[in-house]
Design a protein around this motif. Structure first.
Motif, mmCIF file in Angstrom:
data_model
loop_
_atom_site.group_PDB
_atom_site.id
_atom_site.type_symbol
_atom_site.label_atom_id
_atom_site.label_comp_id
_atom_site.label_asym_id
_atom_site.label_seq_id
_atom_site.Cartn_x
_atom_site.Cartn_y
_atom_site.Cartn_z
ATOM 1 N N THR A 165 -31.848 -23.196 -15.002
ATOM 2 C CA THR A 165 -33.011 -22.367 -14.683
ATOM 3 C C THR A 165 -32.658 -21.172 -13.800
ATOM 4 O O THR A 165 -31.851 -21.285 -12.876
ATOM 5 C CB THR A 165 -34.073 -23.236 -13.975
ATOM 6 N N SER A 195 -32.192 -21.157 -10.048
ATOM 7 C CA SER A 195 -33.267 -21.631 -9.171
ATOM 8 C C SER A 195 -33.645 -23.071 -9.516
ATOM 9 O O SER A 195 -33.385 -23.544 -10.624
ATOM 10 C CB SER A 195 -34.492 -20.719 -9.295
ATOM 11 N N LYS A 256 -41.558 -28.978 -1.517
ATOM 12 C CA LYS A 256 -42.234 -29.407 -2.740
ATOM 13 C C LYS A 256 -43.365 -30.394 -2.459
ATOM 14 O O LYS A 256 -43.454 -30.988 -1.395
ATOM 15 C CB LYS A 256 -41.218 -30.079 -3.674
#
Ligand SMILES: Cc1cc2nc3c(=O)[nH]c(=O)nc-3n(C[C@H](O)[C@H](O)[C@H](O)COP(=O)(O)OP(=O)(O)OC[C@H]3O[C@@H](n4cnc5c(N)ncnc54)[C@H](O)[C@@H]3O)c2cc1C
Length: 620
Positions: A165, A195, A256
């Motif tokens: 990614t 990323s 997160k």
């Protein structure tokens, strides 16, 4: 007795009674295995999960990963867990002993993995990438690369990542911008930013090996121009000694919603033009090589989903048996009525039975897919090999996407069972719900998995794979229809299978006509429908086996009347287990399968409203 993580009785039912995995041990490849060795391994993995991994689950969430002097620090307790996990031999159990594995059948390793993911998935992400990553070097690497990297990865001495990614290339990997410049010695200079990389940096091992997708300067755009490179954090000399730090660094650690113990980072390669990488496999075949790892990782995400669904369900049942609240519905108007455990309330029971059906269904789906992989490895002719391998290909997006969507739903229902307490941090359910969500997003979003199923997998081998699957579904229908007790449910299943087959043929017939957008638009409901029908298949297949076993128990115990049989189910654990299998299958057939035909018909109408509506009309 529930261990709070996984229903081991169901695990063993699927392995030994439903899949009959002991037949695998007749092959030369798995001749060292027996039911006893499997039970012993499961015992060991259960103990490791409960005693070592589980205690670090909440601690990892609270402590999170953070950057210190440019280096990522993981939750302190993960160090000891990692050491014990590696020592116990769980890094690469399915690999051959020559590379440090145990030659374990995938289906057995999968069942053991269920304990680990249910106990502490954020931890498992770190070692969970080794098999796929080192496996690519095993398959495509040079002898020198194997010597330098592979053995030390399989042994757990070094950890690894998967670097696909980029900020501008998520679902569309082909849009990546990371470049590789040829160096005179045959190696490459890598420049770019990746990323959301799991395990991009940490202090668990002294080196980290990054497989990085990049485009060699001058190569064409799109996925066809991408190559794969081995980029170590510390360079490795030819004699195996660690060299200097490569020109790469972690820019940040993401904050997160869940899996906070797993480091998710941005990683910058070659800011000083000095990040050295080695080509793995052939030039411009990077995606093909990387797919080896991605397919494995997608099946592992299905296991993550199963782990969370399982642990959330086990907790919900235990809580529902303890939590006293409300009087029975038939005593509503009696002010003297005593409050009962919430498991007595019909709506709670309904949710629990649905959750049970889903957990056991996705357990069967994941184990069966692993079993197909084993069968493809021991098949003695090409046709069988292709058949089993074809099923793995077809079922992979279902393991990944259906299982993760359903697991999130199960975790959400578990929270409902806990009421307000489920929403609070004192109870584990909110963490399960947060942690579980990522399974629908990474390793290719579920939207992309659905497109993979409809756009690629259905047509593979000219539809032979999906026809094989439909053949298996029809066998289950035929068997269920032979049973007095199950035939009504077999008929529901038959209607659902026929509707799915019909919709699949309709999709195939649309081909490249202007209506090709119909399958694309409905890829997501299609995958859900196929998933529901597969659940019906596994549950009904299991119910057929359970029915016979239950009859044997009734006979043995002299339970020759309905009353005696019902009493036995309360007293005898085995009878209770088999009765539960039958109940879940019947409930699912009447509940979810009954709607399949209507949902298929709705898709066949060919409505394109979501496409036709103007962007401006979504919101003004
Ligand atoms: C915690 C975490 C860990 C991760 N670990 C890794 C890792 O180790 N290695 C790695 O390489 N990546 C990793 N990722 C990245 C992850 O794989 C991507 O986030 C994912 O592939 C989606 O990419 P994106 O976020 O750019 O979303 P986008 O690609 O922007 O997608 C956004 C939405 O649009 C949809 N969409 C996009 N394109 C299409 C299309 N053509 N047709 C239909 N729908 C489409 C998607 O389905 C999605 O719903 C991780 C991500 C997270 C959050």
């Amino acid at each position: 007795m529930s261990n709070g993580l996984v229903n081991t009785r169901d695990m063993r039912f699927i392995l030994f009674e439903q899949l009959e995995v002991e037949k695998l041990f007749e092959s030369e490849k798995f001749a060292d295995y027996s039911k006893d060795t499997v039970l012993m391994m499961q015992n060991e993995s259960e103990k490791l999960a409960l005693n070592v991994l589980l205690p670090g689950y909440t601690a990892g969430d609270r402590e999170e990963c953070h950057l210190e002097d440019g280096k990522v620090v993981v939750p302190a307790c993960f160090h000891d867990i990692y050491k014990k996990y590696v020592e116990s031999g769980w890094v690469c159990p399915t690999k051959s002993p020559e590379v440090g594995g145990q030659g374990m059948p995938h289906v057995i390793a999968t069942s053991c993995l269920e304990f680990f993911v249910a106990a502490n998935f954020p931890f498992v992400i770190y070692p969970g990438l080794i098999n796929g990553s080192a496996g690519m070097i095993e398959k495509y690497g040079t002898e020198a690369q194997k010597k330098k990297y592979m053995y030390r990865m399989f042994s757990g001495e070094w950890l690894t990542t998967m670097c696909l990614t980029e900020p501008g290339a998520g679902s569309d990997v082909g849009a990546l911008k990371t470049t590789a410049r040829r160096l005179p010695d045959g190696r490459f200079s890598i420049t770019g930013t990746k990323s959301f990389i799991s395990g991009a940096d940490h202090d668990l091992t002294e080196n980290i090996i990054h497989p990085v997708l990049a485009r060699i300067e001058g190569d064409p755009p799109g996925t066809g121009g991408i190559s794969l490179f081995i980029v170590p954090k510390y360079r490795v000399n030819d004699d195996g000694a660690l060299g200097e730090l490569n020109d790469l660094y972690v820019g940040n650690v993401e904050h997160k919603m869940g899996i906070k113990g797993s480091a998710t980072c941005t990683i910058n390669f070659g800011d000083n033009g000095n990040c050295i990488g080695e080509l793995l496999g052939k030039e411009r075949e990077g995606i093909k090589v990387m797919f080896n790892m991605m397919n494995e990782a997608r099946i592992e995400v299905g296991m993550q989903a199963l782990g969370y669904a399982s642990v959330a369900f086990e907790h919900a049942v235990a809580y529902a048996k303890e939590r006293i609240q409300g009087v029975p519905v038939w005593e509503m108007s009696n002010p003297q009525a005593k409050a009962v455990p919430i498991i007595q309330h019909p709506d709670v029971r309904r949710d629990l039975l649905y959750m049970k059906a889903i957990v056991e269904g996705i357990r069967s789906l994941n184990y069966f897919t692993a079993y197909c992989l084993d069968m493809s490895h021991i098949a003695t002719n090409d046709a069988d090999k292709e058949k089993w391998h074809g099923l793995v290909e077809l079922l992979t997006p279902l393991c990944k996407a259906y299982a993760s969507d359903m697991a999130f739903m199960v975790c959400s229902k578990a929270m409902d069972v806990y009421g307000g307490y489920g929403y609070c941090r004192e109870y584990p359910i909110e963490q399960y719900l947060r942690d579980c969500k990522i399974a629908t997003i990474f390793e290719g979003t579920n939207g992309i998995q659905c497109l993979d199923l409809v756009g690629r997998k259905l047509g593979q081998r000219k539809g032979a794979n999906v026809m094989t699957l439909f053949g298996l579904l029809n066998e289950t229908v035929a068997k269920a229809k032979q049973s007095d007790d199950l035939k009504k449910y077999g008929a529901r299943m038959e209607e659902a299978v026929n509707a799915l087959v019909d919709l699949t043929i309709t999709f195939a017939g649309l081909g490249k006509s202007p209506n090709f957008l119909i399958p694309v638009l409905n890829a997501s409901p299609y995958l859900e429908l196929m998933g529901d029908v597969l659940m019906g298949h596994f549950l009904l297949q299991g119910a057929g086996i359970a029915e016979n076993k239950l009859k044997e128990i009734y006979k043995e115990k002299g339970a020759d009347s309905i009353d005696k049989q019902q009493a036995l189910v309360h007293d005898n654990q085995e009878a209770a287990f088999y009765a539960g299998k039958i109940a879940a299958a019947k409930f699912f057939a009447l509940d979810a399968l009954s709607t399949v035909k209507a949902r298929c018909e709705a898709i066949k109408v060919g409505d394109k409203m979501p496409i036709e509506m103007a962007d401006e009309s979504f919101t003004i």
